[in-house]
Design a protein around this motif. Sequence first.
Motif, PDB file in Angstrom:
ATOM      1  N   LEU A 101     -50.909  38.605  58.398  1.00 40.87           N
ATOM      2  CA  LEU A 101     -49.981  39.643  57.928  1.00 40.87           C
ATOM      3  C   LEU A 101     -50.631  41.021  57.869  1.00 40.87           C
ATOM      4  O   LEU A 101     -49.935  42.016  57.666  1.00 40.87           O
TER       5      LEU A 101
ATOM      6  N   VAL B  28     -49.250  43.436  53.357  1.00 34.54           N
ATOM      7  CA  VAL B  28     -49.211  41.962  53.315  1.00 34.54           C
ATOM      8  C   VAL B  28     -48.027  41.478  52.471  1.00 34.54           C
ATOM      9  O   VAL B  28     -47.295  40.571  52.874  1.00 34.54           O
TER      10      VAL B  28
ATOM     11  N   ASN C 174     -44.531  33.406  51.288  1.00 34.08           N
ATOM     12  CA  ASN C 174     -45.376  33.177  50.114  1.00 34.08           C
ATOM     13  C   ASN C 174     -46.673  33.994  50.148  1.00 34.08           C
ATOM     14  O   ASN C 174     -47.134  34.461  49.103  1.00 34.08           O
TER      15      ASN C 174
ATOM     16  N   THR D 168     -54.990  30.343  40.740  1.00 32.88           N
ATOM     17  CA  THR D 168     -55.184  30.172  42.182  1.00 32.88           C
ATOM     18  C   THR D 168     -56.325  31.070  42.630  1.00 32.88           C
ATOM     19  O   THR D 168     -56.948  31.744  41.815  1.00 32.88           O
ATOM     20  N   ASN D 169     -56.494  31.156  43.934  1.00 30.12           N
ATOM     21  CA  ASN D 169     -57.525  32.026  44.498  1.00 30.12           C
ATOM     22  C   ASN D 169     -57.203  33.503  44.348  1.00 30.12           C
ATOM     23  O   ASN D 169     -57.996  34.339  44.748  1.00 30.12           O
TER      24      ASN D 169
ATOM     25  N   LEU E 246     -50.749  33.350  61.960  1.00 29.87           N
ATOM     26  CA  LEU E 246     -50.035  34.540  61.471  1.00 29.87           C
ATOM     27  C   LEU E 246     -50.977  35.303  60.550  1.00 29.87           C
ATOM     28  O   LEU E 246     -51.385  34.796  59.501  1.00 29.87           O
TER      29      LEU E 246
HETATM   30  N1  LIG Z   1     -51.175  33.250  41.127  1.00 31.10           N
HETATM   31  C1  LIG Z   1     -50.324  33.916  40.364  1.00 31.10           C
HETATM   32  O1  LIG Z   1     -50.463  33.981  39.132  1.00 31.10           O
HETATM   33  C2  LIG Z   1     -49.146  34.604  40.989  1.00 31.10           C
HETATM   34  C3  LIG Z   1     -48.231  35.233  40.127  1.00 31.10           C
HETATM   35  C4  LIG Z   1     -47.124  35.877  40.663  1.00 31.10           C
HETATM   36  C5  LIG Z   1     -46.947  35.893  42.035  1.00 31.10           C
HETATM   37  N2  LIG Z   1     -47.860  35.292  42.845  1.00 31.10           N
HETATM   38  C6  LIG Z   1     -47.610  35.347  44.291  1.00 31.10           C
HETATM   39  O2  LIG Z   1     -47.686  34.045  44.826  1.00 31.10           O
HETATM   40  C7  LIG Z   1     -48.027  34.127  46.212  1.00 31.10           C
HETATM   41  C8  LIG Z   1     -49.141  33.141  46.496  1.00 31.10           C
HETATM   42  O3  LIG Z   1     -50.291  33.551  45.781  1.00 31.10           O
HETATM   43  P1  LIG Z   1     -51.398  32.535  45.234  1.00 31.10           P
HETATM   44  O4  LIG Z   1     -51.524  32.801  43.778  1.00 31.10           O
HETATM   45  O5  LIG Z   1     -51.133  31.170  45.710  1.00 31.10           O
HETATM   46  O6  LIG Z   1     -52.696  33.187  45.925  1.00 31.10           O
HETATM   47  P2  LIG Z   1     -53.814  32.559  46.861  1.00 31.10           P
HETATM   48  O7  LIG Z   1     -54.315  31.283  46.314  1.00 31.10           O
HETATM   49  O8  LIG Z   1     -54.778  33.676  47.070  1.00 31.10           O
HETATM   50  O9  LIG Z   1     -53.036  32.265  48.221  1.00 31.10           O
HETATM   51  C9  LIG Z   1     -52.564  33.299  49.009  1.00 31.10           C
HETATM   52  C10 LIG Z   1     -52.277  32.789  50.391  1.00 31.10           C
HETATM   53  O10 LIG Z   1     -51.887  33.931  51.182  1.00 31.10           O
HETATM   54  C11 LIG Z   1     -52.670  33.940  52.350  1.00 31.10           C
HETATM   55  N3  LIG Z   1     -52.907  35.271  52.880  1.00 31.10           N
HETATM   56  C12 LIG Z   1     -53.518  36.322  52.275  1.00 31.10           C
HETATM   57  N4  LIG Z   1     -53.608  37.354  53.130  1.00 31.10           N
HETATM   58  C13 LIG Z   1     -53.028  36.945  54.282  1.00 31.10           C
HETATM   59  C14 LIG Z   1     -52.837  37.553  55.550  1.00 31.10           C
HETATM   60  N5  LIG Z   1     -53.281  38.781  55.817  1.00 31.10           N
HETATM   61  N6  LIG Z   1     -52.203  36.856  56.515  1.00 31.10           N
HETATM   62  C15 LIG Z   1     -51.785  35.591  56.291  1.00 31.10           C
HETATM   63  N7  LIG Z   1     -51.959  34.956  55.128  1.00 31.10           N
HETATM   64  C16 LIG Z   1     -52.592  35.623  54.143  1.00 31.10           C
HETATM   65  C17 LIG Z   1     -53.995  33.314  51.955  1.00 31.10           C
HETATM   66  O11 LIG Z   1     -54.668  32.895  53.111  1.00 31.10           O
HETATM   67  P3  LIG Z   1     -56.227  32.498  53.092  1.00 31.10           P
HETATM   68  O12 LIG Z   1     -56.264  31.088  52.589  1.00 31.10           O
HETATM   69  O13 LIG Z   1     -56.623  32.616  54.531  1.00 31.10           O
HETATM   70  O14 LIG Z   1     -56.911  33.480  52.203  1.00 31.10           O
HETATM   71  C18 LIG Z   1     -53.520  32.189  51.060  1.00 31.10           C
HETATM   72  O15 LIG Z   1     -53.167  31.062  51.815  1.00 31.10           O
HETATM   73  C19 LIG Z   1     -48.407  35.589  46.472  1.00 31.10           C
HETATM   74  O16 LIG Z   1     -47.325  36.250  47.080  1.00 31.10           O
HETATM   75  C20 LIG Z   1     -48.633  36.136  45.074  1.00 31.10           C
HETATM   76  O17 LIG Z   1     -48.383  37.516  44.995  1.00 31.10           O
HETATM   77  C21 LIG Z   1     -48.950  34.650  42.362  1.00 31.10           C
END
Ligand SMILES: NC(=O)c1ccc[n+]([C@@H]2O[C@H](COP(=O)([O-])OP(=O)(O)OC[C@H]3O[C@@H](n4cnc5c(N)ncnc54)[C@H](OP(=O)(O)O)[C@@H]3O)[C@@H](O)[C@H]2O)c1
Length: 366
Positions: free
Chosen positions: A116, A165, A142, A258-259, A114
């Motif tokens: 996005l 996304v 997520n 996170t990343n 998938l």
């Molecule tokens: N970290 C925070 O402080 C924080 C705070 C509030 C909300 N959030 C939300 O939490 C959620 C997860 O974020 P995270 O912090 O865990 O970030 P992350 O470590 O960057 O993980 C994001 C995930 O989304 C995937 N992704 C990105 N673009 C995509 C695409 N085009 N198609 C499919 N998958 C895609 C990435 O895949 P790849 O592994 O292939 O890159 C990764 O597995 C997000 O919605 C973010 O907005 C995070």
Amino acid sequence: MASSSPTLSSEQDKGLGWMEWFRGWFHLIHEVLFQRITARNLQNPLPLPPLNGVTCIVTGSTNGIGLEIARQLAESGACVTMAVRNLTAAHELIQNWQNHRSNTGRLNIDVMELNLLSLESVVRFSEAWNSLSKPLHLLINNAGIFSIGEPQRFSKDGYETHMQVNHLASALLSILLLPSLKRGAPCRIINVNSTMHLIGFVDTNDMNFISGKRKFTSSKAYSSSKVAQLMFSSILQKRLPVEAGISVVCVAPGSVRTNVARDLPRIVQVAYHLIPLFLFNAQEGSRSALYAATDPDIPKYCGKLKADEWPVCAYFSYHCRPMSPSKEAHNISTSQIVWEKTLNMIGLPSDVVEKLLEGKEIQCRL
Ligand SMILES: NC(=O)c1ccc[n+]([C@@H]2O[C@H](COP(=O)([O-])OP(=O)(O)OC[C@H]3O[C@@H](n4cnc5c(N)ncnc54)[C@H](OP(=O)(O)O)[C@@H]3O)[C@@H](O)[C@H]2O)c1
């Protein structure tokens, strides 16, 4: 996520009042500084009930919060589909998890592609999943991006990438999977939202950030996409009849290491990773989504929206408590416009929910 500094921008006079804007930043800073204290009573990992027989899709589960959500759901017995763009990474993760479980039985987990950034990929994924004729109990939207400091980019569908996304593609996924969700009812759609929605608003005349009236920044695009997701979720919940048994919930994970910070300048990245004292790790950040996925009382909160006077979908904070989203998100007429514009942007008819619940075929005009 609260990574950018609270510089004054034209945000306040173009949709968000001064008070709301300051209140939003206050909450964000408070979250970063005090989330560990506020959430001190939450166990880590969050204890989950046995989930044998529960079917889940977790998007973006190769990294960060999504990886933790998928792993913990699978370890609790759920049947998990990792919906990801990097298939190799997902297979390696599964191999690694299975290798550590020689005495405790194999995890019930698989991988499907998938991306996005492509609405066509979302349609292909949904068609493939629906064709399995399985019930879907949990859809966890997520995956998300926050391309901090990056210039504006557009997907091949022509949409600003944060909006695509974080909102459009997951909205399309939620709608197209309704036939499987209906089969799994009572079931839940969980959207991993963000406290950053508190400093955002949706310009319904320019959801794609192309008019040039608002100067593009990644923070504005990110927060707008999260408000749009929240507004769309509220109208979706209102459109779903109670009998359908589908609960729509948004959660804030907290400020999580996170990343998501991968696009920060190197020096800021170092600082970001040096403040673990304040930031949650991914396992801590997964708790609100896992709570929303498993707490038996969740449908009660979602039922509240059926009363016309309550405008916004259920929202849970990083410490797993119901929280009131921004004043902006309570605006039912803007939410309705966001709903209509979103359906238009993702090529779906206005009566798509009703048609899919009646078992009718729909055409996605992409
Ligand atoms: N970290 C925070 O402080 C924080 C705070 C509030 C909300 N959030 C939300 O939490 C959620 C997860 O974020 P995270 O912090 O865990 O970030 P992350 O470590 O960057 O993980 C994001 C995930 O989304 C995937 N992704 C990105 N673009 C995509 C695409 N085009 N198609 C499919 N998958 C895609 C990435 O895949 P790849 O592994 O292939 O890159 C990764 O597995 C997000 O919605 C973010 O907005 C995070």
